[in-house]
Design a protein around this motif. Structure first.
Motif, PDB file in Angstrom:
ATOM      1  N   ALA A   1       9.366 -46.069 -21.161  1.00  0.00           N
ATOM      2  CA  ALA A   1       8.100 -46.954 -21.932  1.00  0.00           C
ATOM      3  C   ALA A   1       9.092 -48.367 -22.287  1.00  0.00           C
ATOM      4  O   ALA A   1       8.506 -49.391 -22.033  1.00  0.00           O
ATOM      5  CB  ALA A   1       8.057 -46.226 -23.389  1.00  0.00           C
ATOM      6  N   LEU A   2      10.369 -48.216 -22.782  1.00  0.00           N
ATOM      7  CA  LEU A   2      10.882 -49.569 -22.864  1.00  0.00           C
ATOM      8  C   LEU A   2      11.391 -50.515 -21.759  1.00  0.00           C
ATOM      9  O   LEU A   2      11.199 -51.520 -21.928  1.00  0.00           O
ATOM     10  CB  LEU A   2      12.117 -49.488 -23.865  1.00  0.00           C
ATOM     11  CG  LEU A   2      12.018 -48.751 -25.147  1.00  0.00           C
ATOM     12  CD1 LEU A   2      13.374 -48.968 -26.112  1.00  0.00           C
ATOM     13  CD2 LEU A   2      10.903 -49.342 -26.003  1.00  0.00           C
ATOM     14  N   ALA A   3      11.389 -49.889 -20.602  1.00  0.00           N
ATOM     15  CA  ALA A   3      11.658 -50.340 -19.467  1.00  0.00           C
ATOM     16  C   ALA A   3      10.325 -51.246 -19.147  1.00  0.00           C
ATOM     17  O   ALA A   3      10.566 -52.187 -18.497  1.00  0.00           O
ATOM     18  CB  ALA A   3      12.038 -49.423 -18.246  1.00  0.00           C
ATOM     19  N   LEU A   4       9.263 -50.512 -19.281  1.00  0.00           N
ATOM     20  CA  LEU A   4       7.896 -51.028 -19.046  1.00  0.00           C
ATOM     21  C   LEU A   4       7.763 -52.271 -19.836  1.00  0.00           C
ATOM     22  O   LEU A   4       7.162 -53.286 -19.355  1.00  0.00           O
ATOM     23  CB  LEU A   4       6.717 -50.202 -19.165  1.00  0.00           C
ATOM     24  CG  LEU A   4       6.658 -49.193 -17.898  1.00  0.00           C
ATOM     25  CD1 LEU A   4       5.607 -48.065 -18.412  1.00  0.00           C
ATOM     26  CD2 LEU A   4       5.883 -49.950 -16.773  1.00  0.00           C
ATOM     27  N   VAL A   5       8.173 -52.217 -21.312  1.00  0.00           N
ATOM     28  CA  VAL A   5       7.960 -53.487 -22.070  1.00  0.00           C
ATOM     29  C   VAL A   5       8.704 -54.599 -21.619  1.00  0.00           C
ATOM     30  O   VAL A   5       8.515 -55.830 -21.530  1.00  0.00           O
ATOM     31  CB  VAL A   5       8.624 -52.838 -23.572  1.00  0.00           C
ATOM     32  CG1 VAL A   5       8.638 -54.129 -24.490  1.00  0.00           C
ATOM     33  CG2 VAL A   5       7.408 -51.987 -24.026  1.00  0.00           C
ATOM     34  N   ASP A   6      10.194 -54.264 -21.120  1.00  0.00           N
ATOM     35  CA  ASP A   6      10.975 -55.330 -20.716  1.00  0.00           C
ATOM     36  C   ASP A   6      10.269 -55.819 -19.149  1.00  0.00           C
ATOM     37  O   ASP A   6      10.707 -57.205 -19.097  1.00  0.00           O
ATOM     38  CB  ASP A   6      12.202 -54.564 -20.114  1.00  0.00           C
ATOM     39  CG  ASP A   6      13.315 -54.349 -21.518  1.00  0.00           C
ATOM     40  OD1 ASP A   6      12.947 -54.913 -22.498  1.00  0.00           O
ATOM     41  OD2 ASP A   6      14.045 -53.521 -21.332  1.00  0.00           O
TER      42      ASP A   6
END
Length: 389
Positions: free
Chosen positions: A133-138
């Motif tokens: 999820a945080l990779a997608l946010v990035d």
């Protein structure tokens, strides 16, 4: 600069699948889907993997390969117009190797979908602080980042420390953190940039009884019902077993997946996960809804997602003394904390079976707690942040 679309896109990053349960994730995504183009992105869980997880992993692989749909045991809620369910190939966020793999897998997935994501999205609403999820946010440009924090993950068994560290970073990064309970807000208030309490809602029409309340059939055994996951993290197995053994003439129906195995007496029925239409049948063959939650560090921050759904049925409810139930719904829910107390409260509820006044009060409270009102509040907060820019 984001290109202008007729319907701006919003990403929902969900730690639960779009399956037989209509949870907060799906309810909010469906409403956003009326005004936005929603991608509902299913992200695997965060618990450390066990042998008992192999059937679930196999089912997810079949889904990713297109051999099966996303439902639990073939049961799935329909996906509304305006919502697209997507399932990127990513790994559970359980160790450093998987986290590294997720950064690579997410980068490839975003490149494959660059036509839809390169110009950015209106908002990302994430229910998880997993590495995927945080990779997608990035990787995906966005105007607003909302963290819908539904649980006290620090108290969930099997959640790795790395997840809690990522959640702390997400709380600082999110423009808005939304939680369903006051204790959870107090837990995160010092870490979040902005935090608001938005309790779970209900789709009242899905749970309303048909017609006026009827008299309880005198020859029917007292029947209790619980629906939802049954896991030792939150479900009080000894309590329910104790009730069943104390009143062997009663029937107890537990609808949903049993995550933690248990040896039940013969008067406990386990019909498994059920689609909504079938769930209604079980509910309205019952006398009392029970919410037998264990009281622990995790559940002290819980307002059960089904709380207002239960009120909408008009049926009496008996629950363990969760702090949020006592605070929010004490006037509408009977409280008991042991087998004797539960038995006494159920017997009192059956004596007052579908009391017109109490039934009407419960339904009226449910009507004040709809997902429509929750969606309007969420949009108001987002507009307020835009106006403050």
């Amino acid at each position: 600069m984001m290109s202008v679309r007729e319907r701006p896109r919003v990403l929902f990053l969900s730690n639960v699948a779009w399956d037989y349960l209509r949870q907060r994730h799906q309810a909010m995504a469906a409403r956003f889907g009326r005004d936005f183009e929603v991608w509902f992105v299913e992200i695997p869980g965060i618990r450390r993997l066990r042998l008992s997880d192999l059937p679930r992993i196999w089912r997810r692989l079949l889904v990713l390969c297109g051999v099966a749909d996303g439902g639990d045991g073939g049961v799935r809620e329909p996906v509304p117009d305006g919502v697209r369910v997507v399932r990127p190939l990513v790994l559970p966020s359980t160790n450093a190797l998987f986290d590294w793999c997720n950064r690579v897998l997410v980068a490839r997935w975003v490149r494959r979908h660059r036509d839809g994501l390169a110009d950015g999205v209106e908002a990302i609403v994430t229910y998880t602080a997993s590495s995927a999820a945080l990779a997608l946010v990035d990787r995906v440009p966005h105007r607003r980042l909302v963290y819908e924090c539904t649980d006290n993950f620090a108290a969930v068994r099997g959640v790795p420390r790395s997840y809690i560290e990522r959640e702390a970073r997400l709380l600082k990064r999110a423009d808005l953190t939304v939680v369903p309970s006051l204790p959870l807000a107090e837990r995160h208030r010092g870490a979040a940039r902005r935090i608001e309490v938005l309790p779970h809602g209900t789709e009242v029409e899905r749970f309303l009884p048909e017609g006026p309340g009827r008299e309880r059939p005198a020859d029917r055994p007292v029947t209790l019902i619980y629906y939802g996951h049954m896991h030792r993290q939150h479900f009080d197995f000894p309590l329910v077993e104790g009730i069943a053994r104390r009143r062997p003439a009663w029937r107890i129906t537990l609808v949903g997946p049993v995550v933690t195995g248990w040896r039940w007496p013969s008067n406990v029925d386990l019909p498994g996960p059920q689609a909504h239409a079938r769930l209604r049948e079980f509910i309205f063959r019952s006398d009392v809804i029970i919410l037998p939650y264990a009281i622990n560090e995790y559940t002290r921050c819980v307002l059960p997602a089904k709380t207002f759904e239960c009120l909408a049925t008009g049926l009496p409810i008996v629950a363990t003394p969760l702090p949020e139930i006592r605070r929010v719904l004490k006037a509408h829910v009977r409280i008991a904390d042991d087998v004797s107390g539960f038995v006494a409260e159920v017997e009192a509820a059956v004596r007052d079976y579908r009391s017109p006044e109490q039934r009407s009060d419960r339904i009226a409270e449910a009507r004040r707690q709809t997902w429509e009102s929750r969606y309007r509040q969420m949009c108001a907060w987002l507009r307020e942040m835009d106006d403050a820019r």
